[in-house]
Design a protein around this motif. Structure first.
Motif, PDB file in Angstrom:
ATOM      1  N   VAL A   1      28.846  16.669  74.835  1.00 42.45           N
ATOM      2  CA  VAL A   1      28.348  17.916  75.134  1.00 42.45           C
ATOM      3  C   VAL A   1      29.292  19.008  75.437  1.00 42.45           C
ATOM      4  O   VAL A   1      29.559  19.990  74.970  1.00 42.45           O
ATOM      5  CB  VAL A   1      27.181  17.769  75.792  1.00 42.45           C
ATOM      6  CG1 VAL A   1      26.577  19.200  76.320  1.00 42.45           C
ATOM      7  CG2 VAL A   1      25.785  16.825  75.487  1.00 42.45           C
ATOM      8  N   PHE A   2      30.112  18.613  76.456  1.00 44.88           N
ATOM      9  CA  PHE A   2      30.853  19.627  77.170  1.00 44.88           C
ATOM     10  C   PHE A   2      31.977  19.840  75.982  1.00 44.88           C
ATOM     11  O   PHE A   2      32.287  21.067  75.750  1.00 44.88           O
ATOM     12  CB  PHE A   2      31.714  18.767  78.091  1.00 44.88           C
ATOM     13  CG  PHE A   2      32.869  19.771  78.948  1.00 44.88           C
ATOM     14  CD1 PHE A   2      32.094  20.705  79.873  1.00 44.88           C
ATOM     15  CD2 PHE A   2      34.118  19.554  78.862  1.00 44.88           C
ATOM     16  CE1 PHE A   2      33.062  21.472  80.547  1.00 44.88           C
ATOM     17  CE2 PHE A   2      34.792  20.514  79.572  1.00 44.88           C
ATOM     18  CZ  PHE A   2      34.197  21.283  80.283  1.00 44.88           C
TER      19      PHE A   2
ATOM     20  N   SER B   1      26.156  24.580  62.678  1.00 46.78           N
ATOM     21  CA  SER B   1      26.050  25.552  64.071  1.00 46.78           C
ATOM     22  C   SER B   1      26.347  24.577  65.182  1.00 46.78           C
ATOM     23  O   SER B   1      25.887  23.453  65.266  1.00 46.78           O
ATOM     24  CB  SER B   1      24.704  26.260  64.242  1.00 46.78           C
ATOM     25  OG  SER B   1      24.728  26.630  65.454  1.00 46.78           O
ATOM     26  N   ASP B   2      27.279  25.007  66.086  1.00 44.41           N
ATOM     27  CA  ASP B   2      27.502  24.295  67.171  1.00 44.41           C
ATOM     28  C   ASP B   2      26.288  24.359  68.028  1.00 44.41           C
ATOM     29  O   ASP B   2      25.950  23.112  68.641  1.00 44.41           O
ATOM     30  CB  ASP B   2      28.602  24.974  68.125  1.00 44.41           C
ATOM     31  CG  ASP B   2      29.992  24.673  67.330  1.00 44.41           C
ATOM     32  OD1 ASP B   2      30.141  23.969  66.518  1.00 44.41           O
ATOM     33  OD2 ASP B   2      30.985  25.176  67.978  1.00 44.41           O
ATOM     34  N   ALA B   3      25.472  25.303  68.230  1.00 46.32           N
ATOM     35  CA  ALA B   3      24.381  25.215  69.095  1.00 46.32           C
ATOM     36  C   ALA B   3      23.356  24.298  68.531  1.00 46.32           C
ATOM     37  O   ALA B   3      22.646  23.768  69.133  1.00 46.32           O
ATOM     38  CB  ALA B   3      23.638  26.673  69.093  1.00 46.32           C
ATOM     39  N   TYR B   4      23.079  24.293  67.024  1.00 49.53           N
ATOM     40  CA  TYR B   4      22.041  23.080  66.681  1.00 49.53           C
ATOM     41  C   TYR B   4      22.825  21.804  66.887  1.00 49.53           C
ATOM     42  O   TYR B   4      22.038  20.628  67.284  1.00 49.53           O
ATOM     43  CB  TYR B   4      22.248  23.349  65.079  1.00 49.53           C
ATOM     44  CG  TYR B   4      21.468  22.083  64.577  1.00 49.53           C
ATOM     45  CD1 TYR B   4      19.886  22.173  64.212  1.00 49.53           C
ATOM     46  CD2 TYR B   4      22.204  21.091  63.840  1.00 49.53           C
ATOM     47  CE1 TYR B   4      19.256  21.238  63.708  1.00 49.53           C
ATOM     48  CE2 TYR B   4      21.424  20.304  63.157  1.00 49.53           C
ATOM     49  CZ  TYR B   4      20.083  20.307  63.280  1.00 49.53           C
ATOM     50  OH  TYR B   4      19.539  19.090  62.576  1.00 49.53           O
ATOM     51  N   LEU B   5      24.122  21.454  66.991  1.00 46.28           N
ATOM     52  CA  LEU B   5      24.660  20.270  66.888  1.00 46.28           C
ATOM     53  C   LEU B   5      24.524  19.763  68.422  1.00 46.28           C
ATOM     54  O   LEU B   5      24.126  18.633  69.029  1.00 46.28           O
ATOM     55  CB  LEU B   5      26.148  20.178  66.843  1.00 46.28           C
ATOM     56  CG  LEU B   5      26.426  20.300  65.079  1.00 46.28           C
ATOM     57  CD1 LEU B   5      27.944  20.571  64.866  1.00 46.28           C
ATOM     58  CD2 LEU B   5      25.822  19.197  64.380  1.00 46.28           C
ATOM     59  N   LEU B   6      24.607  20.710  69.378  1.00 51.06           N
ATOM     60  CA  LEU B   6      24.515  20.557  70.795  1.00 51.06           C
ATOM     61  C   LEU B   6      22.941  20.238  71.176  1.00 51.06           C
ATOM     62  O   LEU B   6      22.857  19.340  71.966  1.00 51.06           O
ATOM     63  CB  LEU B   6      25.086  21.909  71.551  1.00 51.06           C
ATOM     64  CG  LEU B   6      26.412  21.859  71.709  1.00 51.06           C
ATOM     65  CD1 LEU B   6      26.808  23.062  72.378  1.00 51.06           C
ATOM     66  CD2 LEU B   6      26.993  20.760  72.561  1.00 51.06           C
TER      67      LEU B   6
ATOM     68  N   SER C   1      21.826  16.604  73.217  1.00 46.14           N
ATOM     69  CA  SER C   1      21.185  16.967  74.463  1.00 46.14           C
ATOM     70  C   SER C   1      19.685  17.221  74.334  1.00 46.14           C
ATOM     71  O   SER C   1      19.344  17.275  73.156  1.00 46.14           O
ATOM     72  CB  SER C   1      21.859  17.996  75.200  1.00 46.14           C
ATOM     73  OG  SER C   1      21.443  19.388  74.392  1.00 46.14           O
ATOM     74  N   TRP C   2      19.085  17.125  75.307  1.00 43.18           N
ATOM     75  CA  TRP C   2      17.577  17.534  75.537  1.00 43.18           C
ATOM     76  C   TRP C   2      17.361  18.980  75.497  1.00 43.18           C
ATOM     77  O   TRP C   2      16.200  19.414  75.586  1.00 43.18           O
ATOM     78  CB  TRP C   2      17.145  16.944  76.614  1.00 43.18           C
ATOM     79  CG  TRP C   2      17.623  17.235  77.894  1.00 43.18           C
ATOM     80  CD1 TRP C   2      18.494  16.627  78.683  1.00 43.18           C
ATOM     81  CD2 TRP C   2      17.244  18.047  79.004  1.00 43.18           C
ATOM     82  NE1 TRP C   2      18.966  16.979  79.614  1.00 43.18           N
ATOM     83  CE2 TRP C   2      18.189  18.115  80.017  1.00 43.18           C
ATOM     84  CE3 TRP C   2      16.202  19.033  78.837  1.00 43.18           C
ATOM     85  CZ2 TRP C   2      18.007  18.782  80.968  1.00 43.18           C
ATOM     86  CZ3 TRP C   2      16.217  20.170  79.856  1.00 43.18           C
ATOM     87  CH2 TRP C   2      17.124  19.898  81.097  1.00 43.18           C
ATOM     88  N   LEU C   3      18.437  19.878  75.426  1.00 44.43           N
ATOM     89  CA  LEU C   3      18.150  21.253  75.472  1.00 44.43           C
ATOM     90  C   LEU C   3      18.246  21.810  73.988  1.00 44.43           C
ATOM     91  O   LEU C   3      19.035  21.493  73.378  1.00 44.43           O
ATOM     92  CB  LEU C   3      19.263  21.870  76.335  1.00 44.43           C
ATOM     93  CG  LEU C   3      19.677  21.413  77.774  1.00 44.43           C
ATOM     94  CD1 LEU C   3      20.780  21.911  78.505  1.00 44.43           C
ATOM     95  CD2 LEU C   3      18.147  22.114  78.555  1.00 44.43           C
ATOM     96  N   PRO C   4      17.325  23.067  73.780  1.00 42.06           N
ATOM     97  CA  PRO C   4      17.137  23.663  72.494  1.00 42.06           C
ATOM     98  C   PRO C   4      18.419  24.264  72.124  1.00 42.06           C
ATOM     99  O   PRO C   4      19.207  24.800  72.881  1.00 42.06           O
ATOM    100  CB  PRO C   4      15.763  24.357  72.784  1.00 42.06           C
ATOM    101  CG  PRO C   4      15.872  24.624  74.047  1.00 42.06           C
ATOM    102  CD  PRO C   4      16.432  23.500  74.798  1.00 42.06           C
ATOM    103  N   ALA C   5      18.480  24.613  70.936  1.00 41.00           N
ATOM    104  CA  ALA C   5      19.551  25.452  70.458  1.00 41.00           C
ATOM    105  C   ALA C   5      19.697  27.071  71.020  1.00 41.00           C
ATOM    106  O   ALA C   5      20.873  27.474  71.349  1.00 41.00           O
ATOM    107  CB  ALA C   5      19.671  25.647  68.746  1.00 41.00           C
TER     108      ALA C   5
END
Length: 243
Positions: free
Chosen positions: A95-96, A203-208, A212-216
């Motif tokens: 994630v980092f 998208s990096d936000a989508y992959l993150l 993780s349990w956090l949304p895009a």
């Protein structure tokens, strides 16, 4: 060997404090206009955007290395997309390293502006020259190698041949351009999530959000926050340098 020795002495000489830039309104306005001309129009962005993508991917790579991941290589493509291959334990390190892509150009831009404010522009350029040479170890495609070689060669020539005051202006200009590039890429990824959702899987936000349990949207907000803070702090330093 004499050439290498001369280069190494120039790199070492860069790690010294110099006088901060004494800015006047007209030159700094001219520099800002030049930076916008080199980063905003599509024709010039076609080339400088490759460097911003390179910094983006180096952000992923550095974050991966500092969290104990193994970096297998990175690629840069002519459409300004990039790819980092790394391996390690899932969880925090993944994630980092996944986060430090989009914010990195703006953060590096802020660091370059700060180096001119505090009188360490030559040190910033020496560090950049060494990092760019090291990055050649990770490139795995022709476009990426070409971008890295051009960037590294330019940095080495600047370190060896540029006077301190001229070097400070170059570092300041590069910092401003990276800040603009970071903002431009932020709007690009926001557009993917709002208007071009067929590209969302890249998208990096989508992959993150998948790691993780956090949304895009949380990661998009985090990108925006880091980039905005970088721009605000850099603008404040510019105003302080202007007196």
């Amino acid at each position: 060997m004499e050439i290498i020795g001369h280069w190494w002495q120039a790199v070492l000489a860069g790690f010294s404090k110099t006088d901060p830039l004494d800015l006047a309104p007209l030159p700094i306005v001219g520099l800002i206009i030049l930076c916008l001309v080199l980063t905003v129009p599509r024709a010039s962005w076609r080339f400088f955007g490759l460097y911003v993508t390179f910094v983006h991917e180096l952000g992923h790579a550095f974050a991966a290395l500092v969290t104990g991941r193994f970096v297998h290589g990175l690629k840069i493509r002519l459409d300004h997309s990039g790819e980092l291959a790394s391996s390690g334990k899932p969880g925090f390190s993944a994630v980092f390293s996944g986060f430090w892509g989009y914010p990195t150009p703006a953060v590096v831009g802020l660091a370059l502006v700060a180096s001119t404010y505090y009188g360490y522009a030559s040190a910033a350029l020496s560090i950049g020259a060494l990092l760019l040479l090291g990055s050649l170890l990770f490139l795995r495609n022709g476009v990426g190698i070409a971008v890295a070689l051009c960037s590294a060669l330019t940095a080495q020539l600047l370190v060896v041949y540029t006077p301190d005051q001229a070097m400070a202006w170059v570092v300041l200009g590069l910092g401003l351009m990276l800040l603009v590039g970071g903002v431009r890429d932020l709007f690009k990824v926001l557009g993917v999530h709002t208007r071009r959702r067929e590209l969302i899987a890249s998208s990096d936000a989508y992959l993150l959000s998948q790691r993780s349990w956090l949304p895009a949207w949380f990661w998009l907000f985090a990108f925006t926050l880091v980039i905005t803070v970088s721009v605000v702090l850099a603008a404040r330093m510019l105003l302080l340098m202007l007196g």
